[in-house]
Design a protein around this motif. Structure first.
Motif, PDB file in Angstrom:
ATOM      1  N   GLU A  53    -147.930 -12.395  46.165  1.00  0.00           N
ATOM      2  CA  GLU A  53    -148.951 -13.084  45.404  1.00  0.00           C
ATOM      3  C   GLU A  53    -149.434 -14.350  46.098  1.00  0.00           C
ATOM      4  OE1 GLU A  53    -146.866 -12.371  41.348  1.00  0.00           O
ATOM      5  OE2 GLU A  53    -148.983 -12.766  40.992  1.00  0.00           O
ATOM      6  N   GLU A  54    -148.861 -14.706  47.230  1.00  0.00           N
ATOM      7  CA  GLU A  54    -149.347 -15.838  47.988  1.00  0.00           C
ATOM      8  C   GLU A  54    -150.738 -15.517  48.518  1.00  0.00           C
ATOM      9  OE1 GLU A  54    -146.573 -17.120  50.996  1.00  0.00           O
ATOM     10  OE2 GLU A  54    -144.940 -16.229  49.868  1.00  0.00           O
ATOM     11  N   ALA A  55    -151.464 -16.559  48.919  1.00  0.00           N
ATOM     12  CA  ALA A  55    -152.772 -16.338  49.521  1.00  0.00           C
ATOM     13  C   ALA A  55    -152.593 -15.490  50.777  1.00  0.00           C
ATOM     14  CB  ALA A  55    -153.429 -17.663  49.859  1.00  0.00           C
ATOM     15  N   THR A  56    -153.492 -14.560  50.986  1.00  0.00           N
ATOM     16  CA  THR A  56    -153.416 -13.686  52.145  1.00  0.00           C
ATOM     17  C   THR A  56    -154.287 -14.256  53.252  1.00  0.00           C
ATOM     18  OG1 THR A  56    -153.036 -11.770  50.741  1.00  0.00           O
ATOM     19  CG2 THR A  56    -153.825 -11.342  52.975  1.00  0.00           C
ATOM     20  N   THR A  57    -153.697 -14.427  54.427  1.00  0.00           N
ATOM     21  CA  THR A  57    -154.423 -14.941  55.576  1.00  0.00           C
ATOM     22  C   THR A  57    -154.577 -13.836  56.606  1.00  0.00           C
ATOM     23  OG1 THR A  57    -153.573 -17.176  55.243  1.00  0.00           O
ATOM     24  CG2 THR A  57    -154.413 -16.657  57.436  1.00  0.00           C
ATOM     25  N   ILE A  58    -155.815 -13.624  57.032  1.00  0.00           N
ATOM     26  CA  ILE A  58    -156.086 -12.705  58.133  1.00  0.00           C
ATOM     27  C   ILE A  58    -156.531 -13.571  59.300  1.00  0.00           C
ATOM     28  CG2 ILE A  58    -157.474 -10.784  58.978  1.00  0.00           C
ATOM     29  CD1 ILE A  58    -157.730  -9.841  56.064  1.00  0.00           C
ATOM     30  N   THR A  59    -155.748 -13.531  60.368  1.00  0.00           N
ATOM     31  CA  THR A  59    -155.993 -14.377  61.523  1.00  0.00           C
ATOM     32  C   THR A  59    -156.667 -13.565  62.621  1.00  0.00           C
ATOM     33  OG1 THR A  59    -154.023 -15.657  60.991  1.00  0.00           O
ATOM     34  CG2 THR A  59    -154.880 -15.886  63.226  1.00  0.00           C
ATOM     35  N   TYR A  60    -157.686 -14.156  63.215  1.00  0.00           N
ATOM     36  CA  TYR A  60    -158.356 -13.514  64.348  1.00  0.00           C
ATOM     37  C   TYR A  60    -157.910 -14.193  65.639  1.00  0.00           C
ATOM     38  CZ  TYR A  60    -161.728 -11.862  67.673  1.00  0.00           C
ATOM     39  OH  TYR A  60    -162.284 -11.297  68.781  1.00  0.00           O
ATOM     40  N   THR A  61    -157.500 -13.391  66.618  1.00  0.00           N
ATOM     41  CA  THR A  61    -157.218 -13.858  67.978  1.00  0.00           C
ATOM     42  C   THR A  61    -158.009 -12.965  68.922  1.00  0.00           C
ATOM     43  OG1 THR A  61    -155.320 -12.400  68.331  1.00  0.00           O
ATOM     44  CG2 THR A  61    -154.867 -14.560  67.320  1.00  0.00           C
ATOM     45  N   SER A  62    -157.938 -13.230  70.197  1.00  0.00           N
ATOM     46  CA  SER A  62    -158.676 -12.406  71.159  1.00  0.00           C
ATOM     47  C   SER A  62    -158.220 -10.948  71.119  1.00  0.00           C
ATOM     48  CB  SER A  62    -158.530 -12.974  72.566  1.00  0.00           C
ATOM     49  OG  SER A  62    -157.165 -13.025  72.926  1.00  0.00           O
ATOM     50  N   SER A  63    -157.043 -10.682  70.554  1.00  0.00           N
ATOM     51  CA  SER A  63    -156.531  -9.310  70.425  1.00  0.00           C
ATOM     52  C   SER A  63    -157.074  -8.589  69.199  1.00  0.00           C
ATOM     53  CB  SER A  63    -155.002  -9.330  70.332  1.00  0.00           C
ATOM     54  OG  SER A  63    -154.455  -9.938  71.464  1.00  0.00           O
ATOM     55  N   SER A  84    -158.867 -17.983  67.876  1.00  0.00           N
ATOM     56  CA  SER A  84    -159.237 -17.617  69.238  1.00  0.00           C
ATOM     57  C   SER A  84    -160.060 -18.746  69.854  1.00  0.00           C
ATOM     58  CB  SER A  84    -160.052 -16.317  69.243  1.00  0.00           C
ATOM     59  OG  SER A  84    -161.371 -16.567  68.796  1.00  0.00           O
ATOM     60  N   ASP A  85    -160.472 -18.548  71.094  1.00  0.00           N
ATOM     61  CA  ASP A  85    -161.314 -19.542  71.752  1.00  0.00           C
ATOM     62  C   ASP A  85    -162.777 -19.107  71.769  1.00  0.00           C
ATOM     63  OD1 ASP A  85    -161.150 -17.460  73.525  1.00  0.00           O
ATOM     64  OD2 ASP A  85    -160.539 -18.672  75.247  1.00  0.00           O
ATOM     65  N   GLN A  86    -163.118 -18.129  70.889  1.00  0.00           N
ATOM     66  CA  GLN A  86    -164.483 -17.647  70.817  1.00  0.00           C
ATOM     67  C   GLN A  86    -164.908 -17.438  69.362  1.00  0.00           C
ATOM     68  OE1 GLN A  86    -164.310 -14.008  73.018  1.00  0.00           O
ATOM     69  NE2 GLN A  86    -162.654 -13.184  71.791  1.00  0.00           N
ATOM     70  N   GLU A  87    -166.215 -17.385  69.154  1.00  0.00           N
ATOM     71  CA  GLU A  87    -166.760 -17.127  67.821  1.00  0.00           C
ATOM     72  C   GLU A  87    -166.377 -15.717  67.377  1.00  0.00           C
ATOM     73  OE1 GLU A  87    -171.025 -18.090  66.821  1.00  0.00           O
ATOM     74  OE2 GLU A  87    -171.158 -15.895  66.904  1.00  0.00           O
ATOM     75  N   VAL A  88    -166.123 -15.566  66.074  1.00  0.00           N
ATOM     76  CA  VAL A  88    -165.915 -14.244  65.493  1.00  0.00           C
ATOM     77  C   VAL A  88    -166.900 -14.096  64.339  1.00  0.00           C
ATOM     78  CG1 VAL A  88    -164.078 -15.005  63.911  1.00  0.00           C
ATOM     79  CG2 VAL A  88    -164.238 -12.596  64.536  1.00  0.00           C
ATOM     80  N   GLN A  89    -167.450 -12.886  64.201  1.00  0.00           N
ATOM     81  CA  GLN A  89    -168.357 -12.585  63.095  1.00  0.00           C
ATOM     82  C   GLN A  89    -167.747 -11.433  62.298  1.00  0.00           C
ATOM     83  OE1 GLN A  89    -172.305 -11.824  64.611  1.00  0.00           O
ATOM     84  NE2 GLN A  89    -172.560 -13.926  65.296  1.00  0.00           N
ATOM     85  N   VAL A  90    -167.196 -11.766  61.132  1.00  0.00           N
ATOM     86  CA  VAL A  90    -166.584 -10.753  60.273  1.00  0.00           C
ATOM     87  C   VAL A  90    -167.708 -10.051  59.523  1.00  0.00           C
ATOM     88  CG1 VAL A  90    -164.966 -10.310  58.401  1.00  0.00           C
ATOM     89  CG2 VAL A  90    -164.532 -12.200  60.008  1.00  0.00           C
ATOM     90  N   GLY A  91    -167.873  -8.757  59.787  1.00  0.00           N
ATOM     91  CA  GLY A  91    -168.920  -7.975  59.136  1.00  0.00           C
ATOM     92  C   GLY A  91    -168.312  -6.825  58.365  1.00  0.00           C
ATOM     93  N   VAL A  92    -168.974  -6.447  57.271  1.00  0.00           N
ATOM     94  CA  VAL A  92    -168.489  -5.303  56.488  1.00  0.00           C
ATOM     95  C   VAL A  92    -168.925  -4.014  57.161  1.00  0.00           C
ATOM     96  CG1 VAL A  92    -168.474  -6.596  54.334  1.00  0.00           C
ATOM     97  CG2 VAL A  92    -170.497  -5.303  54.940  1.00  0.00           C
ATOM     98  N   ASP A  93    -168.131  -2.962  56.984  1.00  0.00           N
ATOM     99  CA  ASP A  93    -168.488  -1.662  57.538  1.00  0.00           C
ATOM    100  C   ASP A  93    -169.618  -1.061  56.728  1.00  0.00           C
ATOM    101  OD1 ASP A  93    -166.648  -1.807  59.535  1.00  0.00           O
ATOM    102  OD2 ASP A  93    -165.142  -0.574  58.544  1.00  0.00           O
ATOM    103  N   PRO A  94    -170.395  -0.177  57.278  1.00  0.00           N
ATOM    104  CA  PRO A  94    -170.337   0.306  58.649  1.00  0.00           C
ATOM    105  C   PRO A  94    -171.086  -0.620  59.610  1.00  0.00           C
ATOM    106  CG  PRO A  94    -172.042   1.513  57.488  1.00  0.00           C
ATOM    107  CD  PRO A  94    -171.401   0.572  56.476  1.00  0.00           C
TER     108      PRO A  94
END
Length: 146
Positions: A53-63, A84-94
């Motif tokens: 029930e804790e907050a869920t964290t999804i971490t983005y790295t270069s992997s 990471s050391d770069q921008e990430v754009q989280v997009g919904v599928d598809p």
């Protein structure tokens, strides 16, 4: 010469329209903040990919995303964190049209996070919600809301 001038004017009008459209497109309704220096992620509880029930964290790295597949309850908050050391754009599928449930990206087409930024979104719509990095669509995952 006249045709060249007309072509240049058309290109300028199209480029201006594109920039104007982008500035008025749906923007995520989330607060993006700098990530704190020390962070902790929720750990799986009952089964693989299920979160406590804790907050869920999804971490983005270069992997890619970690964890990439999680299960949460309706009303839970997901924290997206860019480590990471770069921008990430989280997009919904598809990919690339993002027509799925935009709730996971803050109701926008994509949720853009610069290095060190994080954002919180609340998930309420039941079911599986696929997502990907719009800049590298091979990096993907699923959030299942119960």
């Amino acid at each position: 010469m006249r045709n060249l001038l007309i072509a240049i004017i058309i290109i300028i009008v199209i480029a201006g329209g594109f920039l104007l459209f982008r500035s008025f497109s749906d923007q995520p309704d989330v607060e993006v903040t700098q990530a704190p220096t020390a962070t902790t992620s929720a750990t799986p509880s009952a089964g693989v990919g299920e979160q406590s029930e804790e907050a869920t964290t999804i971490t983005y790295t270069s992997s890619g995303f970690s964890p990439s597949d999680v299960t949460v309850k309706s009303g839970d908050t997901i924290t997206w964190m860019n480590n990471s050391d770069q921008e990430v754009q989280v997009g919904v599928d598809p990919h690339p049209i993002h027509t799925g449930d935009r709730e996971l990206s803050g109701d926008g087409f994509v949720l853009t996070l610069q290095p060190g930024e994080q954002a919180n979104v609340t998930m309420t719509t039941a079911g599986p919600h696929g997502y990907h990095n719009h800049l590298n669509s091979g990096q993907r995952g699923t959030i299942t809301v119960e």
